[in-house]
Design a protein around this motif. Structure first.
Motif, PDB file in Angstrom:
ATOM      1  N   ASP A   1      25.607  55.274  64.747  1.00  0.00           N
ATOM      2  CA  ASP A   1      26.933  54.996  65.108  1.00  0.00           C
ATOM      3  C   ASP A   1      27.535  53.882  64.183  1.00  0.00           C
ATOM      4  N   HIS A   2      26.817  53.331  63.393  1.00  0.00           N
ATOM      5  CA  HIS A   2      27.138  52.480  62.173  1.00  0.00           C
ATOM      6  C   HIS A   2      28.261  51.192  62.623  1.00  0.00           C
ATOM      7  N   PRO A   3      27.728  50.554  63.486  1.00  0.00           N
ATOM      8  CA  PRO A   3      28.444  49.356  63.818  1.00  0.00           C
ATOM      9  C   PRO A   3      28.903  48.348  62.760  1.00  0.00           C
TER      10      PRO A   3
ATOM     11  N   TYR B   1      29.575  49.321  59.661  1.00  0.00           N
ATOM     12  CA  TYR B   1      30.941  49.865  58.950  1.00  0.00           C
ATOM     13  C   TYR B   1      31.808  49.781  59.917  1.00  0.00           C
ATOM     14  N   ASP B   2      31.899  50.128  61.027  1.00  0.00           N
ATOM     15  CA  ASP B   2      32.960  49.847  61.933  1.00  0.00           C
ATOM     16  C   ASP B   2      33.559  48.586  61.995  1.00  0.00           C
ATOM     17  N   ALA B   3      32.673  47.522  61.779  1.00  0.00           N
ATOM     18  CA  ALA B   3      33.301  46.099  61.913  1.00  0.00           C
ATOM     19  C   ALA B   3      34.098  45.914  60.733  1.00  0.00           C
TER      20      ALA B   3
ATOM     21  N   LYS C   1      36.387  48.998  55.246  1.00  0.00           N
ATOM     22  CA  LYS C   1      35.562  49.970  55.414  1.00  0.00           C
ATOM     23  C   LYS C   1      36.053  51.251  54.637  1.00  0.00           C
TER      24      LYS C   1
ATOM     25  N   CYS D   1      29.949  42.588  59.120  1.00  0.00           N
ATOM     26  CA  CYS D   1      29.170  43.415  59.371  1.00  0.00           C
ATOM     27  C   CYS D   1      27.893  42.885  59.705  1.00  0.00           C
TER      28      CYS D   1
ATOM     29  N   HIS E   1      27.830  42.184  63.531  1.00  0.00           N
ATOM     30  CA  HIS E   1      27.665  43.354  64.299  1.00  0.00           C
ATOM     31  C   HIS E   1      26.624  44.081  64.301  1.00  0.00           C
TER      32      HIS E   1
END
Length: 181
Positions: free
Chosen positions: A75-77, A79-81, A85, A111, A114
């Motif tokens: 889910d790549h938290p 990356y999302d933060a 990105k 990053c 998170h």
């Protein structure tokens, strides 16, 4: 005990291919930090405290050292933060890993904050010219034909690649935020 192993296997479905430390009955980490040294040399061109993308927790009391590296969460938290990105934080479609393009990283540290793990598997280091802070994390040595340097240069062969996490045992999962270590 079987319920715990089933729970661990269920939890590992959330992670991608990553570097794992084999169970102690297969090989015990000697705490030599060769993996960390080679990581720093390969990525930064020099080695020293804190410039590696992996961490080695040295346990002098029980002599059961742990190698901590990014599990490449599906889910790549991290990356999302990232506010950059797609530029600073990227996903390698072939390997399925999130990696950092240092040229675009602004060093905000979101990053790392998170990351699901404690301690975070993302390290803040000085860039190659040693002027600005940048995020650094395991990228499975993308583009290196031999694969991850930490696995190749481990003298006791306690590291390997997960191959869908089949080698990870319940001792390595603790550290996920919300779980007991």
């Amino acid at each position: 005990m079987e319920d715990k192993k089933t729970a661990v296997r269920e939890e590992l479905k959330h992670y991608g291919n990553h570097v794992v430390q084999y169970a102690p009955d297969y090989s015990i980490c000697a705490g030599c930090v060769s993996c960390s040294i080679m990581c720093g040399l390969l990525h930064e061109g020099f080695t020293g405290p804190g410039n590696s993308r992996i961490k080695v927790e040295i346990d002098r009391r029980h002599m059961l050292h742990r190698v901590l590296t990014c599990y490449h969460c599906k889910d790549h938290p991290c990356y999302d933060a990232c506010p950059k990105k797609g530029a600073a934080m990227k996903i390698d479609d072939k390997l399925g890993v999130v990696y950092i393009d240092e040229a675009y990283c602004i060093g905000c540290g979101l990053c790392a904050k998170h990351c699901k793990f404690t301690p975070s598997r993302i390290t803040m280091i000085k860039d190659k010219v040693r002027k600005e802070w940048k995020a650094a994390k395991c990228d499975l040595c993308r583009g290196r034909e031999e694969g991850p340097a930490c696995v190749q240069y481990c003298p006791v062969r306690c590291l390997g690649l997960s191959d869908n996490s089949q080698y990870v045992d319940e001792q390595l999962v603790p550290g996920v935020k919300g779980e007991e270590c």
